[in-house]
Design a protein around this motif. Sequence first.
Motif, PDB file in Angstrom:
ATOM      1  N   ARG A 141     -49.932  -9.835 -68.423  1.00 41.73           N
ATOM      2  CA  ARG A 141     -48.910  -9.164 -67.614  1.00 41.73           C
ATOM      3  C   ARG A 141     -48.181 -10.162 -66.720  1.00 41.73           C
ATOM      4  NH1 ARG A 141     -52.915  -5.034 -67.075  1.00 41.73           N
ATOM      5  NH2 ARG A 141     -53.509  -5.895 -65.051  1.00 41.73           N
ATOM      6  N   GLY A 142     -48.946 -11.084 -66.123  1.00 41.11           N
ATOM      7  CA  GLY A 142     -48.328 -12.072 -65.244  1.00 41.11           C
ATOM      8  C   GLY A 142     -47.328 -12.956 -65.984  1.00 41.11           C
ATOM      9  N   TRP A 143     -47.714 -13.422 -67.158  1.00 43.28           N
ATOM     10  CA  TRP A 143     -46.802 -14.261 -67.935  1.00 43.28           C
ATOM     11  C   TRP A 143     -45.640 -13.460 -68.501  1.00 43.28           C
ATOM     12  CZ3 TRP A 143     -46.290 -19.426 -68.363  1.00 43.28           C
ATOM     13  CH2 TRP A 143     -47.314 -20.203 -67.823  1.00 43.28           C
ATOM     14  N   ALA A 144     -45.882 -12.206 -68.823  1.00 42.92           N
ATOM     15  CA  ALA A 144     -44.777 -11.359 -69.298  1.00 42.92           C
ATOM     16  C   ALA A 144     -43.746 -11.167 -68.187  1.00 42.92           C
ATOM     17  CB  ALA A 144     -45.316 -10.016 -69.765  1.00 42.92           C
ATOM     18  N   ARG A 145     -44.213 -10.995 -66.950  1.00 41.95           N
ATOM     19  CA  ARG A 145     -43.279 -10.856 -65.825  1.00 41.95           C
ATOM     20  C   ARG A 145     -42.455 -12.140 -65.649  1.00 41.95           C
ATOM     21  NH1 ARG A 145     -47.586  -7.904 -63.349  1.00 41.95           N
ATOM     22  NH2 ARG A 145     -48.347  -9.817 -62.357  1.00 41.95           N
ATOM     23  N   ARG A 146     -43.131 -13.282 -65.752  1.00 42.56           N
ATOM     24  CA  ARG A 146     -42.410 -14.553 -65.649  1.00 42.56           C
ATOM     25  C   ARG A 146     -41.367 -14.676 -66.755  1.00 42.56           C
ATOM     26  NH1 ARG A 146     -46.657 -19.448 -64.730  1.00 42.56           N
ATOM     27  NH2 ARG A 146     -44.695 -20.607 -65.042  1.00 42.56           N
ATOM     28  N   THR A 147     -41.746 -14.268 -67.951  1.00 41.88           N
ATOM     29  CA  THR A 147     -40.838 -14.323 -69.088  1.00 41.88           C
ATOM     30  C   THR A 147     -39.585 -13.503 -68.825  1.00 41.88           C
ATOM     31  OG1 THR A 147     -42.715 -14.551 -70.607  1.00 41.88           O
ATOM     32  CG2 THR A 147     -40.603 -13.859 -71.560  1.00 41.88           C
ATOM     33  N   LEU A 148     -39.788 -12.259 -68.411  1.00 44.76           N
ATOM     34  CA  LEU A 148     -38.657 -11.354 -68.206  1.00 44.76           C
ATOM     35  C   LEU A 148     -37.806 -11.786 -67.019  1.00 44.76           C
ATOM     36  CD1 LEU A 148     -40.510  -8.005 -68.941  1.00 44.76           C
ATOM     37  CD2 LEU A 148     -38.938  -9.248 -70.439  1.00 44.76           C
ATOM     38  N   GLY A 149     -38.421 -12.496 -66.074  1.00 40.97           N
ATOM     39  CA  GLY A 149     -37.653 -13.030 -64.960  1.00 40.97           C
ATOM     40  C   GLY A 149     -36.658 -14.083 -65.412  1.00 40.97           C
ATOM     41  N   HIS A 150     -37.017 -14.817 -66.454  1.00 39.42           N
ATOM     42  CA  HIS A 150     -36.108 -15.826 -66.992  1.00 39.42           C
ATOM     43  C   HIS A 150     -35.140 -15.236 -68.012  1.00 39.42           C
ATOM     44  CE1 HIS A 150     -38.986 -19.067 -65.546  1.00 39.42           C
ATOM     45  NE2 HIS A 150     -37.806 -19.493 -65.153  1.00 39.42           N
ATOM     46  N   HIS A 151     -35.627 -14.231 -68.757  1.00 33.18           N
ATOM     47  CA  HIS A 151     -34.748 -13.623 -69.764  1.00 33.18           C
ATOM     48  C   HIS A 151     -35.250 -12.204 -70.063  1.00 33.18           C
ATOM     49  CE1 HIS A 151     -32.737 -13.055 -73.741  1.00 33.18           C
ATOM     50  NE2 HIS A 151     -31.778 -13.708 -73.103  1.00 33.18           N
ATOM     51  N   PRO A 152     -34.592 -11.190 -69.520  1.00 33.17           N
ATOM     52  CA  PRO A 152     -35.097  -9.816 -69.639  1.00 33.17           C
ATOM     53  C   PRO A 152     -35.097  -9.246 -71.049  1.00 33.17           C
ATOM     54  CG  PRO A 152     -32.942  -9.854 -68.571  1.00 33.17           C
ATOM     55  CD  PRO A 152     -33.382 -11.265 -68.666  1.00 33.17           C
ATOM     56  N   LEU A 153     -34.454  -9.934 -72.002  1.00 35.41           N
ATOM     57  CA  LEU A 153     -34.414  -9.433 -73.382  1.00 35.41           C
ATOM     58  C   LEU A 153     -35.346 -10.205 -74.310  1.00 35.41           C
ATOM     59  CD1 LEU A 153     -30.566  -8.782 -73.816  1.00 35.41           C
ATOM     60  CD2 LEU A 153     -32.359  -7.167 -73.151  1.00 35.41           C
ATOM     61  N   GLN A 154     -36.218 -11.038 -73.744  1.00 34.94           N
ATOM     62  CA  GLN A 154     -37.134 -11.818 -74.583  1.00 34.94           C
ATOM     63  C   GLN A 154     -38.188 -10.881 -75.198  1.00 34.94           C
ATOM     64  OE1 GLN A 154     -39.041 -13.742 -76.829  1.00 34.94           O
ATOM     65  NE2 GLN A 154     -37.628 -15.181 -75.830  1.00 34.94           N
ATOM     66  N   PRO A 155     -38.150 -10.683 -76.521  1.00 37.19           N
ATOM     67  CA  PRO A 155     -39.033  -9.690 -77.150  1.00 37.19           C
ATOM     68  C   PRO A 155     -40.514 -10.025 -77.078  1.00 37.19           C
ATOM     69  CG  PRO A 155     -37.862 -10.962 -78.821  1.00 37.19           C
ATOM     70  CD  PRO A 155     -37.243 -11.319 -77.510  1.00 37.19           C
ATOM     71  N   ARG A 156     -40.866 -11.308 -76.977  1.00 36.69           N
ATOM     72  CA  ARG A 156     -42.281 -11.672 -76.943  1.00 36.69           C
ATOM     73  C   ARG A 156     -42.996 -11.060 -75.743  1.00 36.69           C
ATOM     74  NH1 ARG A 156     -39.304 -15.812 -78.863  1.00 36.69           N
ATOM     75  NH2 ARG A 156     -39.979 -16.891 -80.787  1.00 36.69           N
ATOM     76  N   ALA A 157     -42.281 -10.898 -74.637  1.00 37.36           N
ATOM     77  CA  ALA A 157     -42.898 -10.299 -73.452  1.00 37.36           C
ATOM     78  C   ALA A 157     -43.308  -8.862 -73.723  1.00 37.36           C
ATOM     79  CB  ALA A 157     -41.931 -10.366 -72.271  1.00 37.36           C
ATOM     80  N   TYR A 158     -42.440  -8.119 -74.375  1.00 40.62           N
ATOM     81  CA  TYR A 158     -42.734  -6.704 -74.651  1.00 40.62           C
ATOM     82  C   TYR A 158     -43.841  -6.576 -75.698  1.00 40.62           C
ATOM     83  CZ  TYR A 158     -38.408  -6.079 -72.077  1.00 40.62           C
ATOM     84  OH  TYR A 158     -37.438  -6.105 -71.100  1.00 40.62           O
ATOM     85  N   ILE A 159     -43.827  -7.472 -76.695  1.00 38.99           N
ATOM     86  CA  ILE A 159     -44.898  -7.450 -77.693  1.00 38.99           C
ATOM     87  C   ILE A 159     -46.229  -7.780 -77.031  1.00 38.99           C
ATOM     88  CG2 ILE A 159     -45.764  -8.528 -79.803  1.00 38.99           C
ATOM     89  CD1 ILE A 159     -42.835  -9.033 -80.595  1.00 38.99           C
ATOM     90  N   ALA A 160     -46.215  -8.747 -76.113  1.00 35.65           N
ATOM     91  CA  ALA A 160     -47.441  -9.112 -75.395  1.00 35.65           C
ATOM     92  C   ALA A 160     -47.986  -7.923 -74.613  1.00 35.65           C
ATOM     93  CB  ALA A 160     -47.170 -10.279 -74.446  1.00 35.65           C
ATOM     94  N   LEU A 161     -47.108  -7.173 -73.977  1.00 33.16           N
ATOM     95  CA  LEU A 161     -47.554  -6.002 -73.218  1.00 33.16           C
ATOM     96  C   LEU A 161     -48.158  -4.947 -74.149  1.00 33.16           C
ATOM     97  CD1 LEU A 161     -44.572  -5.703 -70.705  1.00 33.16           C
ATOM     98  CD2 LEU A 161     -46.917  -6.458 -70.205  1.00 33.16           C
ATOM     99  N   MET A 162     -47.580  -4.782 -75.331  1.00 36.19           N
ATOM    100  CA  MET A 162     -48.116  -3.820 -76.300  1.00 36.19           C
ATOM    101  C   MET A 162     -49.493  -4.248 -76.782  1.00 36.19           C
ATOM    102  SD  MET A 162     -44.684  -3.068 -78.568  1.00 36.19           S
ATOM    103  CE  MET A 162     -45.598  -2.134 -79.784  1.00 36.19           C
ATOM    104  N   VAL A 163     -49.640  -5.558 -77.045  1.00 34.38           N
ATOM    105  CA  VAL A 163     -50.950  -6.064 -77.474  1.00 34.38           C
ATOM    106  C   VAL A 163     -51.956  -5.910 -76.344  1.00 34.38           C
ATOM    107  CG1 VAL A 163     -52.219  -8.141 -78.192  1.00 34.38           C
ATOM    108  CG2 VAL A 163     -49.970  -7.647 -79.175  1.00 34.38           C
ATOM    109  N   GLY A 164     -51.529  -6.215 -75.123  1.00 28.40           N
ATOM    110  CA  GLY A 164     -52.415  -6.092 -73.974  1.00 28.40           C
ATOM    111  C   GLY A 164     -52.887  -4.671 -73.739  1.00 28.40           C
ATOM    112  N   LEU A 165     -52.065  -3.701 -74.076  1.00 26.79           N
ATOM    113  CA  LEU A 165     -52.429  -2.288 -73.917  1.00 26.79           C
ATOM    114  C   LEU A 165     -53.267  -1.775 -75.089  1.00 26.79           C
ATOM    115  CD1 LEU A 165     -49.045  -0.878 -72.553  1.00 26.79           C
ATOM    116  CD2 LEU A 165     -51.212  -1.058 -71.293  1.00 26.79           C
TER     117      LEU A 165
END
Length: 302
Positions: free
Chosen positions: A259-283
Amino acid sequence: MPQAVTVVVATRSRPQLLRRALASIAAQEYPADIEILVVFDGTDIDDLSDLTPTPGRVIRTMPNARRAGLAGARNTGIEAARNPLLGFCDDDDEWKPTKLAQQTPLLNDAGVVVSATGIEIHSAGGTHQRFAPEKTNLDDLLRSRITELHPSSFVLRTEDLRGRLGLVDEELPASYGEDYDLLLRAVKLGSIAAVQDALTIVHWDRTSFFSEKWQGIVDGLSYLLAKHPEFARSRLGTARIEGQIAFAYAALGDRQAARGWARRTLGHHPLQPRAYIALMVGLGLVKGETVVAALNKRGRGM
């Protein structure tokens, strides 16, 4: 007149695949000599005496004399090379017959540090061709890894690897991203040139030694971000790597870090799909291995 080439093939316990790779190198339609150095990493040396000698092609075998892993194995080969040009080929990949003949003239340009080719990916989903960009600079590589520039296609000057460019970085955790690091260092000295055609065959129809070593991915990518401060000028590139780290943490089951790295990712680019995939895997909605397998089937990577 074409220059002689040394090809370094690092290998570990894949004798049948290794022989396929060696056959493709020996069969190059290239008028100069080719020395093939097979470096055995963490496994007994196979003398390859069953292979039929080919005129102008010499195979030498040796153990990895440096740090265990891909980087150390490649450096063992670099240090032992006898020819002015040096290429890499993974033990499960292949070269098409005209690869060297089409590629090596690119190094006649003194400003070119690495030459490469496009790739043909063979995966469970079929064959996928990826055409390499003709020229690549630092900004291009910060923005994207450019997977079409695969290490099995690289040919460089041996003197550069032993000198101004330097050896493969053995400090990289799990040797993960060692090829990307080499490219990033190369474009700080000059440019990368490529034959756009898919002259290198890359096999993704089996599990990589690294695809499921999530902690190595976390550590390797974190190391690259720290080693190359130029990433700070590319929000897209930073977000891409941060998203990969988030995904690896999620695959490890570390939801908080993901979650922490996903937040950092979206802070740099809110459309980066890897962040959302990471959150899905994390859940727990999907497994990391399932995502990687699905991407590889399409000739893509995370």
